[in-house]
Design a protein around this motif. Sequence first.
Motif, PDB file in Angstrom:
ATOM      1  N   GLU A 140       0.825  -1.207   0.000  1.00  0.00           N
ATOM      2  CA  GLU A 140       0.000   0.000   0.000  1.00  0.00           C
ATOM      3  C   GLU A 140       0.860   1.259   0.000  1.00  0.00           C
ATOM      4  N   MET A 141       1.766   1.380   0.976  1.00  0.00           N
ATOM      5  CA  MET A 141       2.620   2.565   1.024  1.00  0.00           C
ATOM      6  C   MET A 141       3.632   2.542  -0.112  1.00  0.00           C
ATOM      7  N   SER A 167       3.298   1.455  -3.049  1.00  0.00           N
ATOM      8  CA  SER A 167       2.708   1.869  -4.321  1.00  0.00           C
ATOM      9  C   SER A 167       2.566   3.383  -4.391  1.00  0.00           C
ATOM     10  N   SER A 168       2.332   4.041  -3.256  1.00  0.00           N
ATOM     11  CA  SER A 168       2.316   5.508  -3.249  1.00  0.00           C
ATOM     12  C   SER A 168       3.698   6.060  -3.562  1.00  0.00           C
ATOM     13  N   ARG A 221      -1.647  -3.383  -8.209  1.00  0.00           N
ATOM     14  CA  ARG A 221      -1.166  -2.044  -7.850  1.00  0.00           C
ATOM     15  C   ARG A 221       0.037  -1.663  -8.712  1.00  0.00           C
ATOM     16  N   ILE A 225       9.044   7.203   6.322  1.00  0.00           N
ATOM     17  CA  ILE A 225       7.806   7.682   5.706  1.00  0.00           C
ATOM     18  C   ILE A 225       6.771   7.959   6.784  1.00  0.00           C
ATOM     19  N   ALA A 269      -1.192   6.126   3.099  1.00  0.00           N
ATOM     20  CA  ALA A 269      -0.909   5.643   1.742  1.00  0.00           C
ATOM     21  C   ALA A 269      -2.106   5.879   0.836  1.00  0.00           C
ATOM     22  N   ASN A 270      -2.577   7.113   0.766  1.00  0.00           N
ATOM     23  CA  ASN A 270      -3.794   7.381  -0.014  1.00  0.00           C
ATOM     24  C   ASN A 270      -3.527   8.099  -1.332  1.00  0.00           C
ATOM     25  N   ARG A 271      -2.272   8.395  -1.623  1.00  0.00           N
ATOM     26  CA  ARG A 271      -1.843   9.044  -2.871  1.00  0.00           C
ATOM     27  C   ARG A 271      -2.397  10.457  -3.051  1.00  0.00           C
ATOM     28  N   ALA A 322       1.544  12.396   2.467  1.00  0.00           N
ATOM     29  CA  ALA A 322       2.647  11.634   3.061  1.00  0.00           C
ATOM     30  C   ALA A 322       3.972  12.294   2.698  1.00  0.00           C
ATOM     31  N   VAL A 358       3.934  11.799  -2.766  1.00  0.00           N
ATOM     32  CA  VAL A 358       4.777  11.744  -1.573  1.00  0.00           C
ATOM     33  C   VAL A 358       5.852  12.824  -1.673  1.00  0.00           C
TER      34      VAL A 358
END
Length: 284
Positions: free
Chosen positions: A14-15, A17-18, A44, A121, A125-127, A132, A153
């Motif tokens: 999840e993170m 991929s951001s 992802r 970080i 992880a919401n892009r 972030a 990010v």
Amino acid sequence: MASETVIGLLHPGEMGSSVGASLVAGGARVLWLSQGRGAQTRQRAEGIGLEDAGTLTELARRAQVILSVAPPHAALDVARAVAAVRFTGLFVDANAIAPETTREVGRIVERGGARFVDGGIIGPANRKPGAARIYLSGPGAGEVAPLFANGPVNAITLDGPVGAASALKMCFGGWNKGMQGLLMAIRALAMAEGVDEALLAEWRISMPEMPARAERTVNDNARKAWRFVGEMEENARAFAQAGLPTGFHDAAGEIYRRLAGYKDTPTAPAVEDAIATLLKRAPR
């Protein structure tokens, strides 16, 4: 570094991929390894334009930078694997680990021929742009920051040695996830003693935000609790290295350990079920 920088990303959860989306937005070619990864991770990676390198040896041969975004307990294993294939570029560890663990990671990859940058970080992880941040420290941090110039990010370079970015992450996460672990334990105690409704009523009077926060804590953390066990262990290690008591995060780690069975469940458990799990009772 030039816009055509080739970066290896280990591993885009999840993170991750951001982070990968940020690197791609900055113009880099981003490689990853699909072997052993689930369908969701593969989806992802493909969705943000990552390229499957096939093997770690091939990824290390092609990449100028390798970025490790893994569960904390895997950080040293990732470093050993990268050192074993004799990667000679710039290795960035962005895992939630104690400063001394970070320095150990650095020693491992440097013995393998790489240079090392410490990363931490903070944020979801919401892009969403700016939600972030990746903090960077140590020699070479200034080379990494521009790679995040155009993505969700944001990169912030700290004026400090290797270990500074990890220490900041430990301080932030130690409060954030440690406090959430304590909050879940408080609800569990209240339920065990039959005063949960009274506690919620008192919170509504004196701390109106707390009932919703307590429920959100379970919703947000139960399915990710397996990942936070290692982070709390790293927090305890960081506290011990500073001569501070470790019990806060030892206890929080146990709270998350008891919830680890919710990993990969399709929805978050009801609060009552999660608390029953904490109390080692059968959920409804």
